[in-house]
Design a protein around this motif. Structure first.
Motif, PDB file in Angstrom:
ATOM      1  N   GLU A  59       0.846  -1.193   0.000  1.00  0.00           N
ATOM      2  CA  GLU A  59       0.000   0.000   0.000  1.00  0.00           C
ATOM      3  C   GLU A  59       0.878   1.239   0.000  1.00  0.00           C
ATOM      4  O   GLU A  59       1.770   1.379   0.838  1.00  0.00           O
ATOM      5  N   ARG A  60       0.637   2.147  -0.948  1.00  0.00           N
ATOM      6  CA  ARG A  60       1.427   3.383  -1.031  1.00  0.00           C
ATOM      7  C   ARG A  60       0.767   4.479  -0.209  1.00  0.00           C
ATOM      8  O   ARG A  60      -0.449   4.640  -0.230  1.00  0.00           O
ATOM      9  N   ARG A  61       1.608   5.257   0.476  1.00  0.00           N
ATOM     10  CA  ARG A  61       1.133   6.365   1.290  1.00  0.00           C
ATOM     11  C   ARG A  61       2.133   7.513   1.219  1.00  0.00           C
ATOM     12  O   ARG A  61       3.238   7.358   0.716  1.00  0.00           O
ATOM     13  N   LEU A  62       1.731   8.655   1.764  1.00  0.00           N
ATOM     14  CA  LEU A  62       2.625   9.808   1.774  1.00  0.00           C
ATOM     15  C   LEU A  62       3.852   9.517   2.630  1.00  0.00           C
ATOM     16  O   LEU A  62       4.972   9.874   2.271  1.00  0.00           O
ATOM     17  N   CYS A  63       3.631   8.897   3.782  1.00  0.00           N
ATOM     18  CA  CYS A  63       4.722   8.500   4.674  1.00  0.00           C
ATOM     19  C   CYS A  63       4.151   7.517   5.668  1.00  0.00           C
ATOM     20  O   CYS A  63       2.948   7.218   5.650  1.00  0.00           O
ATOM     21  N   CYS A  64       4.957   7.035   6.579  1.00  0.00           N
ATOM     22  CA  CYS A  64       4.485   6.014   7.518  1.00  0.00           C
ATOM     23  C   CYS A  64       3.514   6.580   8.545  1.00  0.00           C
ATOM     24  O   CYS A  64       2.796   5.818   9.199  1.00  0.00           O
ATOM     25  N   SER A  65       3.470   7.915   8.702  1.00  0.00           N
ATOM     26  CA  SER A  65       2.585   8.524   9.692  1.00  0.00           C
ATOM     27  C   SER A  65       1.300   9.075   9.091  1.00  0.00           C
ATOM     28  O   SER A  65       0.432   9.534   9.830  1.00  0.00           O
ATOM     29  N   SER A  66       1.186   9.063   7.788  1.00  0.00           N
ATOM     30  CA  SER A  66       0.018   9.693   7.162  1.00  0.00           C
ATOM     31  C   SER A  66      -1.237   8.868   7.406  1.00  0.00           C
ATOM     32  O   SER A  66      -1.199   7.644   7.494  1.00  0.00           O
ATOM     33  N   ILE A  77      -3.153   2.444  10.891  1.00  0.00           N
ATOM     34  CA  ILE A  77      -3.312   3.828  11.341  1.00  0.00           C
ATOM     35  C   ILE A  77      -4.547   4.487  10.746  1.00  0.00           C
ATOM     36  O   ILE A  77      -4.829   5.650  10.986  1.00  0.00           O
ATOM     37  N   ASP A  78      -5.328   3.762   9.947  1.00  0.00           N
ATOM     38  CA  ASP A  78      -6.506   4.328   9.299  1.00  0.00           C
ATOM     39  C   ASP A  78      -7.589   4.672  10.309  1.00  0.00           C
ATOM     40  O   ASP A  78      -7.742   4.025  11.332  1.00  0.00           O
ATOM     41  N   THR A  79      -8.396   5.671   9.964  1.00  0.00           N
ATOM     42  CA  THR A  79      -9.568   5.992  10.770  1.00  0.00           C
ATOM     43  C   THR A  79     -10.847   5.580  10.058  1.00  0.00           C
ATOM     44  O   THR A  79     -11.895   5.519  10.668  1.00  0.00           O
ATOM     45  N   ILE A  80     -10.764   5.332   8.767  1.00  0.00           N
ATOM     46  CA  ILE A  80     -11.956   4.931   8.017  1.00  0.00           C
ATOM     47  C   ILE A  80     -11.631   3.730   7.144  1.00  0.00           C
ATOM     48  O   ILE A  80     -10.478   3.488   6.815  1.00  0.00           O
ATOM     49  N   GLN A 118      -4.685  13.973   5.950  1.00  0.00           N
ATOM     50  CA  GLN A 118      -3.637  12.955   5.920  1.00  0.00           C
ATOM     51  C   GLN A 118      -2.498  13.302   6.863  1.00  0.00           C
ATOM     52  O   GLN A 118      -1.773  12.434   7.334  1.00  0.00           O
ATOM     53  N   CYS A 119      -2.300  14.578   7.118  1.00  0.00           N
ATOM     54  CA  CYS A 119      -1.165  15.042   7.921  1.00  0.00           C
ATOM     55  C   CYS A 119      -1.552  15.369   9.361  1.00  0.00           C
ATOM     56  O   CYS A 119      -0.838  16.104  10.054  1.00  0.00           O
ATOM     57  N   ALA A 120      -2.667  14.814   9.828  1.00  0.00           N
ATOM     58  CA  ALA A 120      -3.147  15.119  11.175  1.00  0.00           C
ATOM     59  C   ALA A 120      -2.143  14.740  12.250  1.00  0.00           C
ATOM     60  O   ALA A 120      -2.036  15.412  13.280  1.00  0.00           O
ATOM     61  N   VAL A 121      -1.388  13.671  12.047  1.00  0.00           N
ATOM     62  CA  VAL A 121      -0.426  13.229  13.057  1.00  0.00           C
ATOM     63  C   VAL A 121       0.619  14.304  13.311  1.00  0.00           C
ATOM     64  O   VAL A 121       1.010  14.545  14.459  1.00  0.00           O
ATOM     65  N   CYS A 122       1.068  14.965  12.249  1.00  0.00           N
ATOM     66  CA  CYS A 122       2.034  16.053  12.414  1.00  0.00           C
ATOM     67  C   CYS A 122       1.345  17.343  12.843  1.00  0.00           C
ATOM     68  O   CYS A 122       1.835  18.058  13.726  1.00  0.00           O
ATOM     69  N   ASN A 123       0.211  17.657  12.214  1.00  0.00           N
ATOM     70  CA  ASN A 123      -0.463  18.922  12.510  1.00  0.00           C
ATOM     71  C   ASN A 123      -0.851  19.041  13.976  1.00  0.00           C
ATOM     72  O   ASN A 123      -0.804  20.130  14.548  1.00  0.00           O
ATOM     73  N   HIS A 124      -1.237  17.921  14.589  1.00  0.00           N
ATOM     74  CA  HIS A 124      -1.753  17.962  15.954  1.00  0.00           C
ATOM     75  C   HIS A 124      -0.929  17.158  16.951  1.00  0.00           C
ATOM     76  O   HIS A 124      -1.378  16.908  18.062  1.00  0.00           O
TER      77      HIS A 124
END
Length: 475
Positions: A59-66, A77-80, A118-124
């Motif tokens: 599975e491709r993603r922006l990064c491991c935390s996205s 790490i998905d919410t949906i 997608q960047c909630a982990v960093c933003n918050h």
């Protein structure tokens, strides 16, 4: 799910996006605008211009935390849920992915300074105080202007990937409590043995025929595009994370090939390893590989010492781990060669924080710290599963006992403790009471299930704090 909707509304109210803040302040964002970090863009990240991530399930993603809706299988790490669970697997090559409509949209939003979910982990700061965005913007700070200049009005870029985080498989000899089968073959084996996981109908990435599809794509495409980047000598960063990357043959082959090609000086080699073994395929990580790299970093995963550490990280033999760490420390000759302790604070790990501080001082290395976050209401390994007052009391006690040891190696550790108390995101503060209680029962039941299988008992750890044990018993 009602509780998911409630959680998102709570988070949206507590953490409004940049557009929402601008709207509340009477400011209208300008679509298509471009704002550089030096001019106030707080959400820009160099990852979509330099970095590529692939999960063990391809599975491709922006990064491991996205955090994003997955194409094929719901990730850890998905919410949906993804658009649907079916047998049609959408596997994309790096070339198809890099300037896809999705990636182009992400780039345009980040150029404009927009907050994206997608960047909630960093933003918050959901996982740690020092966020991943900081790493990419520091490592590629000299290429920020190029990122803006190379991106056209559609969001396509002419820049190529040079930072790779490819999780080639979930092969791992540990089954850590806060991990799972998607990142650990030991977890997967245990689940199948005890009838857990539903790989036939729901978690179909573990089903025999789907596994064969993934392995074929891995062998014919992923290895090819990765080795092509190595042969073209365009890699500037490799992040080896798993699974357990030191168990992958491709790790040893790739690192040796970079040395043979003679451009190891251009590569930052980063590792997140359980450090249970440092020798595979007749090669020693330090003697045969890293002594040739001037720039390397090892984040050694360790979430508790002694018996507590062995409870959390099933498979850990603490004394052997410590010997491997001390062996590796002898190879640090330059400032850009580092070994660090990678502490993920779990609920049982709260009770061994003092010993983690003492370990950091003993080895004289940095204690990087993050937490298991409560992405769901039933994750009993998250400290936030615990009521705030109980968790806060344990943190206060740990801080009181260790503050005298505070030094530069511990600044992130103490910052993370402060952040956990300040944010007040414990489950009973986030979820409705009925949802909270349901999650408590489900979480406790899962811990007890694993304790029966593995011959352990979390209550022996919880007994270190009277309130914690009383809370657990009352669930």
């Amino acid at each position: 799910m009602k509780w998911q909707t409630h959680w998102r509304l709570k988070m949206a109210d507590r953490f409004p996006t940049a557009d929402e803040r601008w709207r509340r302040n009477g400011i209208v964002s300008k679509m298509g605008q471009r704002i550089k970090p030096k001019d106030g863009n707080k959400t820009f990240c160099m990852a979509p211009w330099t970095h590529t991530y692939l999960s063990p399930q391809m599975e491709r993603r922006l990064c491991c935390s996205s955090r994003e809706s997955s194409e094929n299988f719901k990730q850890y790490i998905d919410t949906i849920d993804p658009t649907g669970h079916n047998d049609k697997i959408n596997l994309t090559t790096l070339e198809q992915h890099w300037n896809s409509d999705y990636m182009k949209s992400v780039r345009l939003k980040l150029l404009a300074g927009e907050e994206i979910p997608q960047c909630a982990v960093c933003n918050h700061k959901l996982l740690n105080e020092q966020v991943y965005r900081q790493h990419f913007n520091w490592l590629y700070r000299n290429k920020i202007d190029e990122a803006f200049d190379s991106t056209d009005e559609t969001g396509a870029t002419t820049m190529q990937t040079e930072s790779f985080d490819y999780r080639f498989s979930n092969l791992c000899n540990f089954s850590c409590r806060m991990c799972g089968d998607m990142l650990s073959s030991s977890w997967e084996t245990e689940n199948k043995k005890h009838g857990k996981g539903d790989y036939e109908n729901y978690r179909i990435w573990g089903r025999k025929d789907i596994k064969e599809q993934l392995e074929k794509f891995h062998d014919q495409q992923i290895v090819k595009e990765f080795t092509q980047a190595i042969e073209e000598e365009r890699i500037t960063e490799l992040y080896w994370c798993g699974g357990e990357p030191l168990m992958w043959k491709i790790h040893w082959e790739a690192m040796k090939r970079i040395i043979e090609l003679g451009y190891q000086d251009q590569v930052l080699a980063r590792y997140n390893s359980n450090m249970s073994r440092i020798k595979f395929y007749k090669h020693n990580l330090f003697d045969d590989i890293l002594k040739h790299f001037p720039n390397w970093q090892i984040c050694a995963s360790i979430d508790g010492t002694g018996e507590v550490g062995e409870y959390i990280r099933t498979g850990l033999k603490y004394k052997e781990w410590l010997e491997n760490m001390k062996y590796g420390l002898k190879f640090i000759k330059k400032q850009n060669q580092r070994m660090q302790l990678d502490l993920t604070i779990t609920l049982p790990g709260l009770f061994d924080l003092e010993n983690m501080v003492l370990l950091s001082n003993e080895l004289n290395i940095e204690l990087l710290t993050k937490q298991v976050f409560n992405f769901s209401n039933d994750n009993a390994m998250a400290p936030l599963f615990m009521p705030y007052d109980v968790m806060s009391e344990i943190i206060d006690d740990a801080r009181e006992k260790t503050i005298k040891y505070k030094n530069k190696n511990l600044s992130n550790f103490f910052g993370q403790l402060d952040e956990m108390q300040k944010q007040k995101r414990n489950n009973e503060l986030v979820y409705d009471e009925s949802v909270y209680k349901q999650g408590q029962k489900q979480g406790k039941a899962e811990v007890e299930r694993l304790d029966r299988i593995r011959g352990t008992d979390i209550k022996k750890i919880l007994a270190k704090n009277k309130k914690a044990l009383e809370w657990w018993t009352s669930i």
